[in-house]
Design an enzyme around this catalytic site. Structure first.
Site, PDB file in Angstrom:
ATOM      1  N   ASP A  63      27.278  46.459  35.407  1.00 58.68           N
ATOM      2  CA  ASP A  63      28.360  45.705  34.733  1.00 58.68           C
ATOM      3  C   ASP A  63      30.133  46.581  35.335  1.00 58.68           C
ATOM      4  O   ASP A  63      29.962  47.500  34.111  1.00 58.68           O
ATOM      5  CB  ASP A  63      27.865  46.004  33.344  1.00 58.68           C
ATOM      6  CG  ASP A  63      29.502  44.103  33.153  1.00 58.68           C
ATOM      7  OD1 ASP A  63      30.185  43.921  33.625  1.00 58.68           O
ATOM      8  OD2 ASP A  63      29.301  44.733  31.726  1.00 58.68           O
ATOM      9  N   TYR A 154      40.299  31.037  37.759  1.00 56.02           N
ATOM     10  CA  TYR A 154      39.896  30.954  38.551  1.00 56.02           C
ATOM     11  C   TYR A 154      41.435  31.236  39.314  1.00 56.02           C
ATOM     12  O   TYR A 154      41.691  32.653  40.232  1.00 56.02           O
ATOM     13  CB  TYR A 154      39.252  30.427  39.804  1.00 56.02           C
ATOM     14  CG  TYR A 154      38.471  30.639  40.593  1.00 56.02           C
ATOM     15  CD1 TYR A 154      38.093  32.048  41.381  1.00 56.02           C
ATOM     16  CD2 TYR A 154      39.483  30.588  42.028  1.00 56.02           C
ATOM     17  CE1 TYR A 154      37.190  32.734  41.827  1.00 56.02           C
ATOM     18  CE2 TYR A 154      39.275  31.178  43.203  1.00 56.02           C
ATOM     19  CZ  TYR A 154      38.078  32.289  43.394  1.00 56.02           C
ATOM     20  OH  TYR A 154      38.154  32.641  44.327  1.00 56.02           O
ATOM     21  N   LYS A 158      43.517  34.894  40.583  1.00 52.26           N
ATOM     22  CA  LYS A 158      43.661  35.458  41.907  1.00 52.26           C
ATOM     23  C   LYS A 158      45.009  35.831  42.266  1.00 52.26           C
ATOM     24  O   LYS A 158      45.216  36.123  42.765  1.00 52.26           O
ATOM     25  CB  LYS A 158      43.069  34.779  43.087  1.00 52.26           C
ATOM     26  CG  LYS A 158      41.335  34.470  42.942  1.00 52.26           C
ATOM     27  CD  LYS A 158      40.665  35.815  43.372  1.00 52.26           C
ATOM     28  CE  LYS A 158      39.412  35.458  43.415  1.00 52.26           C
ATOM     29  NZ  LYS A 158      38.642  36.710  44.339  1.00 52.26           N
TER      30      LYS A 158
END
Length: 243
Positions: A63, A154, A158
């Site tokens: 992880d 998202y 980014k």
């Protein structure tokens, strides 16, 4: 350590763009040791089997949002190989939702994988890389530089990667570390298939195309391209209708 015996760490290497990058770079002469990392052990095993068999490939299923685990991994790699010459942050997560549909858990997971893991890995790797110089490449997205309604977590994560890359490019230059950032457009990955199940993936960019760009960037041809948000996309063919 010989300049022909370099060490490379790649996250998100169990599938998609990360896998294609690992395969492409394994055919380079200057990199001997590959550490490929992802959550999925089966996927990592398959990637390792597809890589150049003459290279030393070690995989870790872990992880990447666990800072202590990342610290332990990089400490092990740095001590074992003496240097870390390349770091490629490819791992990503997406579950696009509109603002009102985005849960706190969704938001946090997106940032943990897409932003925090890059911070963790980069911080620990630079502790070693600053002694010898090296190259870091972060994979963002065109979603980070243009509006994406319904993709708030998202796209903003980014955008954070793009900003981080630009800042680190200046900050780490004193150590001889180059930082690259690429922003792929639509690419035929398993993640893309889940997001757009009806799309014909043969018509869009393939992971191998992105891997080719990355290989070129990390070679001597990548000079003067560090510190930029480099868009990688396939132009859509326009079909004119007959009148």
């Amino acid at each position: 350590m010989s300049t022909m015996s370099k060490t490379c760490i790649i996250s998100g290497a169990s599938r998609g763009i990360g896998r294609s990058i690992a395969i492409a770079l394994s055919n380079r002469q200057d990199i001997t040791n590959f550490i490929i990392v992802s959550r999925t052990e089966d996927g990592l095993q398959e990637t390792a089997q597809l890589m150049n068999p003459t290279k030393n490939v070690v995989y870790y299923a872990m992880d990447l949002t666990d800072y202590e685990a990342v610290q332990e991994l990089i400490e092990t790699v740095g001590e074992r190989y003496g240097s870390i010459d390349y770091l490629l942050n490819v791992a990503g997560y997406a579950e696009p939702k509109s603002l009102l549909e985005t849960s706190v858990e969704n938001w946090e997971m997106t940032y943990k994988v897409n932003v925090h893991s890059i911070f963790f890995l980069t911080k620990e790797v630079v502790r070693f890389m600053k002694k010898t110089g090296g190259k870091i490449l972060n994979v963002a997205s065109t979603a980070g530089s243009s509006p994406r309604p319904g993709w708030l977590a998202y796209s903003s994560s980014k955008a954070a990667i793009i900003s981080m890359s630009q800042t680190l490019s200046d900050e780490l230059s004193e150590y001889g570390i180059l930082v690259y950032c690429i922003s792929p457009g639509r690419c035929a990955t398993e993640l893309r298939r889940a997001l757009a199940p009806d799309e014909d993936q043969s018509t869009i960019m393939q992971p191998e195309h992105v891997a080719e760009i990355v290989d070129n960037l990390l070679s001597d041809n990548g000079i003067c391209l560090d510190g930029q948000d480099i868009t990688v996309r396939k132009q859509m063919t326009k079909v004119s209708s007959s009148k």
